[in-house]
Design a protein around this motif. Structure first.
Motif, PDB file in Angstrom:
ATOM      1  N   GLU A   1       0.824  -1.213   0.000  1.00 38.17           N
ATOM      2  CA  GLU A   1       0.000   0.000   0.000  1.00 38.17           C
ATOM      3  C   GLU A   1       0.860   1.267   0.000  1.00 38.17           C
ATOM      4  OE1 GLU A   1      -3.066   0.119  -0.570  1.00 38.17           O
ATOM      5  OE2 GLU A   1      -3.850  -1.875  -0.128  1.00 38.17           O
TER       6      GLU A   1
ATOM      7  N   GLU B   1       1.866   1.577  -3.557  1.00 35.77           N
ATOM      8  CA  GLU B   1       0.705   2.055  -4.329  1.00 35.77           C
ATOM      9  C   GLU B   1       0.516   3.552  -4.106  1.00 35.77           C
ATOM     10  OE1 GLU B   1      -2.856  -0.438  -3.269  1.00 35.77           O
ATOM     11  OE2 GLU B   1      -3.225  -0.165  -5.410  1.00 35.77           O
TER      12      GLU B   1
ATOM     13  N   GLU C   1      -5.487   4.929  -1.201  1.00 38.20           N
ATOM     14  CA  GLU C   1      -4.232   4.224  -0.911  1.00 38.20           C
ATOM     15  C   GLU C   1      -3.561   4.782   0.339  1.00 38.20           C
ATOM     16  OE1 GLU C   1      -4.358   1.731  -2.418  1.00 38.20           O
ATOM     17  OE2 GLU C   1      -5.037   2.051  -4.461  1.00 38.20           O
TER      18      GLU C   1
ATOM     19  N   HIS D   1      -5.267   3.223   3.184  1.00 35.32           N
ATOM     20  CA  HIS D   1      -4.915   1.801   3.352  1.00 35.32           C
ATOM     21  C   HIS D   1      -3.581   1.666   4.092  1.00 35.32           C
ATOM     22  CE1 HIS D   1      -7.524   0.486  -0.370  1.00 35.32           C
ATOM     23  NE2 HIS D   1      -8.243   0.798   0.685  1.00 35.32           N
TER      24      HIS D   1
ATOM     25  N   GLU E   1     -10.090  -2.397  -3.717  1.00 35.65           N
ATOM     26  CA  GLU E   1      -9.192  -2.547  -4.872  1.00 35.65           C
ATOM     27  C   GLU E   1     -10.016  -3.006  -6.091  1.00 35.65           C
ATOM     28  OE1 GLU E   1      -6.179  -1.533  -4.460  1.00 35.65           O
ATOM     29  OE2 GLU E   1      -5.876  -1.670  -2.301  1.00 35.65           O
TER      30      GLU E   1
END
Ligand SMILES: [Fe+2]
Ligand SMILES: [Fe+2]
Length: 378
Positions: free
Chosen positions: A69, A72, A121, A124, A264
């Motif tokens: 994450e 990302e 993101e 997360h 996701e």
């Protein structure tokens, strides 16, 4: 399947080698990626992370997901700086009007979606790390690896990055995988690419410098590449969470994984739809000489069930056994070697080109620990 098993064997061999090498030379550098680690285990096992009140496996799975994450977040931030909406929710950069406009050729809301995906993101990575800490387990930080220059185009914040968006090689077989009624990679099947030229050579998904804005056709190719990178990444997350969930022990950790994973999927579904709007074109990168072609996916030799752009809902496919009825599912979801597989997928994509050996060793260690997790084992 045989490939997967071979991959697992070699990863086990590499692991013991790497752990030894780590003890001798790299433990301090590599271990420093974690907030704390015990030095007592360095003799045999390399740095051992604290799991607190979590099982060792649950903590390892969450730490690998936290790292994924963070990575990302890093590349979504780059997209948002250049082609999204820069605001108090997702600050940084000031946008590139021409790149943002090229993205909007696919959908007028692309900048909003980029912004929202980026914010997701952030949450997360923040949540998973905070959850680890709340259980007394070690968190993950990759800050020591923030060394890549990123875009120097006007509009970029110029911050150092963890990921590289300028040399991507994209596996777009997810396009045909989710359209096939007969094939599933978990049953050993391979599927064809949607954009074959993206699967070879290296392609930039962001303007590298202001010079990349000069040719509108090449700029559209950059935006199209980004538009295929988005679902390529998100379908990976879409498989990673259910793959790892199968080896989680505690119900609350399972709840964390089962609650983040489907977001996701929401990202993937949105980006899948937008990628189909990429205008057909061929362009040659003026810097590298690499050519890319975005074909009309609705016309021969493409078109039909496997390529038609409005077929964005997952078709049913064989699941678990070809003897069972086909089912509309997320695929693949094989749990064996899932973390290592995800890391290999991101590495093969070129996302980490320019990163240090210590970065790869650190991520490999997190992935191997996650893949060693077993349900019900403390
Ligand atoms: Fe995420
Ligand atoms: Fe994501």
């Amino acid at each position: 399947m045989k490939d997967l098993l071979n991959g697992l064997k070699s990863s086990i061999n590499r692991r013991s080698f790497m752990r030894k090498g780590l003890t001798a030379a790299g433990a301090a550098t590599v271990g420093a990626g974690l907030l704390t680690h015990s030095s007592s285990a360095l003799g045999q096992e390399g740095p051992e992370e604290h799991s607190g009140r979590l099982t060792k496996g649950d903590a390892a799975i969450l730490r690998f997901l936290a790292a994924a994450e963070i990575l990302e977040t890093d590349f979504w931030v780059q997209y948002n700086e250049l082609g999204g909406i820069q605001d108090s929710e997702v600050p940084g950069g000031s946008g590139i009007a021409a790149y943002t406009a090229a993205l909007k050729v696919l959908d007028g809301d692309m900048d909003q979606y980029i912004h929202d995906n980026t914010e997701d993101e952030f949450t997360h990575q923040n949540f998973i790390n905070a959850y680890l800490a709340s259980k007394g387990a070690d968190q993950v930080s990759l800050e020591q690896f923030r060394t890549l220059p990123g875009s120097s185009a006007t509009g970029s914040s110029g911050k150092l990055r963890l990921t590289n968006l300028t040399q991507l090689t994209l596996d777009t077989s997810w396009w045909t995988r989710y359209r096939s009624r007969t094939k599933n990679p978990d049953l050993g099947d391979t599927l064809p690419q949607a954009i074959p030229t993206l699967a070879v050579g290296q392609h930039t998904a962001i303007p590298r410098t202001d010079d990349d804005l000069n040719d509108p056709n090449f700029l559209q190719a950059i935006a199209n590449t980004a538009a295929f990178h988005f679902p390529t990444i998100e379908q990976g997350g879409n498989s990673l969470y259910p793959s790892l969930a199968q080896r989680v022990t505690h119900v609350e950790v399972l709840r964390v994984v089962l609650s983040i994973g489907p977001t996701e999927t929401a990202h993937f579904q949105t980006w899948h739809d937008k990628a189909g709007n990429a205008p057909p074109l061929t362009a040659v990168d003026p810097v590298t000489g690499v050519s890319v072609t975005f074909p009309d996916l609705n016309s021969p030799p493409f078109g039909g069930e496997d390529f038609q752009t409005n077929l964005i809902m997952p078709e049913p496919c064989p699941f678990l056994s070809r003897k069972l009825p086909v089912c509309s599912i997320i695929r693949p979801t094989e749990t064996k070697g899932a973390a290592k597989g995800a890391l290999n997928f991101l590495t093969a994509m070129g996302l980490f080109i320019g990163q240090s050996p210590e970065f790869f060793a650190f991520l490999r260690d997190l992935a191997e620990d996650a893949d060693e997790a077993r349900r019900g084992r403390r």
